[in-house]
Design an enzyme around this catalytic site. Structure first.
Site, PDB file in Angstrom:
ATOM      1  N   LYS A 175       0.390  15.328  -9.935  1.00 21.35           N
ATOM      2  CA  LYS A 175       1.185  14.770 -11.045  1.00 21.35           C
ATOM      3  C   LYS A 175       2.284  15.751 -11.469  1.00 21.35           C
ATOM      4  O   LYS A 175       3.374  15.330 -11.855  1.00 21.35           O
ATOM      5  CB  LYS A 175       0.275  14.406 -12.224  1.00 21.35           C
ATOM      6  N   THR A 192     -10.299   3.133 -17.831  1.00 21.04           N
ATOM      7  CA  THR A 192     -10.045   2.314 -16.637  1.00 21.04           C
ATOM      8  C   THR A 192     -11.068   2.709 -15.567  1.00 21.04           C
ATOM      9  O   THR A 192     -11.832   3.673 -15.737  1.00 21.04           O
ATOM     10  CB  THR A 192      -8.632   2.553 -16.053  1.00 21.04           C
ATOM     11  N   TYR A 232      -5.484  16.376  -8.307  1.00 21.87           N
ATOM     12  CA  TYR A 232      -4.901  15.369  -9.207  1.00 21.87           C
ATOM     13  C   TYR A 232      -3.799  15.984 -10.069  1.00 21.87           C
ATOM     14  O   TYR A 232      -2.681  15.476 -10.125  1.00 21.87           O
ATOM     15  CB  TYR A 232      -6.002  14.764 -10.083  1.00 21.87           C
ATOM     16  N   ASN A 265       3.145   3.194 -10.381  1.00 19.00           N
ATOM     17  CA  ASN A 265       1.909   3.321 -11.170  1.00 19.00           C
ATOM     18  C   ASN A 265       0.685   3.635 -10.319  1.00 19.00           C
ATOM     19  O   ASN A 265      -0.240   4.297 -10.792  1.00 19.00           O
ATOM     20  CB  ASN A 265       1.682   2.018 -11.946  1.00 19.00           C
ATOM     21  N   ASP A 286       0.898  -1.166   0.000  1.00 22.01           N
ATOM     22  CA  ASP A 286       0.000   0.000   0.000  1.00 22.01           C
ATOM     23  C   ASP A 286       0.931   1.208   0.000  1.00 22.01           C
ATOM     24  O   ASP A 286       1.698   1.406   0.964  1.00 22.01           O
ATOM     25  CB  ASP A 286      -0.887  -0.017   1.255  1.00 22.01           C
TER      26      ASP A 286
END
Ligand code: NAP
Length: 242
Positions: free
Chosen positions: A169, A200, A165, A89, A62
């Site tokens: 990144k 996904t 988000y 990932n 985790d």
């Protein structure tokens, strides 16, 4: 116990792009360590890869839990004595409101997985990656992390306004360059990959690209030759603006 085969650890490899990265590296002959936080989901992914004759093992990890990361590193050290490829990932997208009203705890949680996760995992795995002849670290970033793209009104991503988000990144991209700079005098290469907009669970399967397409660039960067770049950001069409 040492081994001559190449070892790759992929975090969040029980589904989506991570599972496909594991599959593509496995087909190239890597022993793939399927990192997953849940043992049931991780074991199921290993079984599906094994049914395709891929040498896959489950590793509980985790990325928000330093103890689980350190246990994974100890296990890999004992079993393989090195790590050739690390693909950071695992990632989450939990944005539900614009920057002006989003609950800051959601932004923090996004950073725990998307930024501090790769930082903790990379720190823990680096001693093992240093034992590889040609270590490769790939951070799975996003076109949404590209400030150059986000600030371009003509870009398809130009209208997105996401506080957590995107910036997590962008921070991951900066971390990629920081590690690449620190490791520039070694045989380790550190790069960021944008898989593109892939169908996904992360986006309720809204993306037009397949996981096969999304995994292509992370896999290319995981298997770069000695003359390949380090400290760079690519999608499968070439360099992505920072
Ligand atoms: P996904 O299908 O939702 O898979 C995400 C994976 O990350 C799952 O295996 C998930 O495990 C795992 N994960 C989440 N939190 C974790 C944690 N704390 N510890 C360990 N594993 C954790 O999403 P995906 O689209 O394949 O995303 C993979 C990466 O690609 C992410 O970094 C994402 O940001 C990036 N990306 C995706 C797209 C896209 O269009 N899909 C575009 C650009 C970048 P569980 O099954 O246990 O939840």
């Amino acid at each position: 116990m040492g081994t001559r085969s190449k070892i790759a650890l992929i975090t969040g490899a029980n589904k989506g792009i991570g599972l496909e990265i594991a599959r593509q590296l496995g087909r190239q002959g890597f022993t793939v360590l399927v990192g997953a936080r849940d043992s049931g989901r991780g074991t199921a992914a290993v079984e599906s890869l094994a049914s395709e004759d891929i040498d896959a093992r489950f590793v509980q990890i985790d990325v928000t839990d330093v103890q689980s990361i350190n246990s994974a590193a100890k296990l890999i050290a004992a079993e393989f004595g090195k790590l050739d490829v690390l693909v950071n990932n695992a990632g989450i997208f939990i944005e539900n409101k614009p920057p002006s009203t989003i609950d800051v705890s959601r932004v923090r949680a996004t950073y725990e997985t998307n930024f501090f996760g790769p930082l903790n995992v990379t720190q823990a795995m680096l001693p093992l990656i240093r034992k590889s002849d040609a270590g490769r670290i790939v951070n799975v970033s996003s076109g949404l992390g590209s400030i150059g793209t986000m600030s371009d009104p003509d870009s398809p991503y130009g209208g997105f306004s996401l506080a957590g988000y995107n910036s997590s990144k962008s921070a991951l991209n900066a971390l990629t360059v920081a590690f690449a700079n620190e490791l520039r005098d070694t045989n380790i290469k550190v790069n960021a990959a944008d898989p593109g907009y892939v169908a996904t669970d992360l986006n309720n399967h809204s993306g037009p690209r397949t996981v096969e397409q999304g995994a292509t660039e992370p896999v290319r960067l995981a298997t770069l030759g000695p003359d390949g770049p380090t400290g760079a950001f690519f999608n499968d069409e070439g360099p992505v603006p920072w």
